[in-house]
Design an enzyme around this catalytic site. Structure first.
Site, PDB file in Angstrom:
ATOM      1  CB  CYS A  64       8.547   2.757  -8.405  1.00 18.96           C
ATOM      2  SG  CYS A  64       6.811   2.945  -8.509  1.00 18.96           S
ATOM      3  CB  THR A  66       4.240   6.944  -5.781  1.00 20.54           C
ATOM      4  OG1 THR A  66       4.129   6.251  -7.250  1.00 20.54           O
ATOM      5  CG2 THR A  66       4.903   8.240  -5.722  1.00 20.54           C
ATOM      6  CG  HIS A 132     -13.450 -12.293  -0.633  1.00 28.33           C
ATOM      7  ND1 HIS A 132     -13.992 -10.933  -0.430  1.00 28.33           N
ATOM      8  CD2 HIS A 132     -13.526 -12.700   0.791  1.00 28.33           C
ATOM      9  CE1 HIS A 132     -14.178 -10.646   0.769  1.00 28.33           C
ATOM     10  NE2 HIS A 132     -13.871 -11.782   1.565  1.00 28.33           N
TER      11      HIS A 132
END
Length: 145
Positions: A64, A66, A132
């Site tokens: 989009c 941003t 992680h």
């Protein structure tokens, strides 16, 4: 297969990235939009996310103006981890440390060359697992509350 989608602000960059992905030999499913006419980004983000959650596509790219709106919409879909990135390091870390499914880009803040580098970093990086994995599991726990 890679899912890709954009709103009107990301239409031109999406076309550039589709060409780049095809040149890399990546199979792409285009979820729109298909012109620069105004469209609401959540209506594009949701089917891209559903294709990933449903197993039709492995990863995705949403674009989009941003990248923020697409990221917000995508992260509302259960099971999705979407990362709004503005550089290759962040795109790589979104995969390596966060096991992100979707790279969100801002066409009004990121040029085509940088976007292509980010896409390459995102696609070429595997999840590191290890410590992680525990963190990603904790995110899933929050999502499931």
């Amino acid at each position: 297969m890679l899912a890709i989608g954009c709103d009107h602000g990301g239409f031109e960059l999406k076309q550039v990235l589709i060409d780049h992905l095809k040149a890399r030999g990546v199979e792409v499913k285009d979820f729109g939009c298909y012109s620069a006419d105004s469209v609401d980004y959540p209506t594009i983000a949701e089917p891209v996310c559903n294709a990933i959650v449903g197993g039709e596509c492995e990863k995705g790219i949403l674009i989009c103006g941003t990248g923020i709106g697409m990221s917000l919409a995508a992260n509302k879909v259960k099971g999705i981890r979407a990362a709004c990135c503005e550089n290759s390091f962040s795109a790589r870390m979104s995969r390596e440390h966060n096991n992100a499914h979707i790279l969100c880009l801002g066409a009004r803040v990121t040029g085509p060359s940088v976007a292509m580098d980010m896409v390459d970093a995102f696609l070429d990086t595997e999840f590191a697992g290890g410590r992680h994995a525990n963190r990603v599991n904790l995110i899933t726990e929050i999502e499931n509350k």
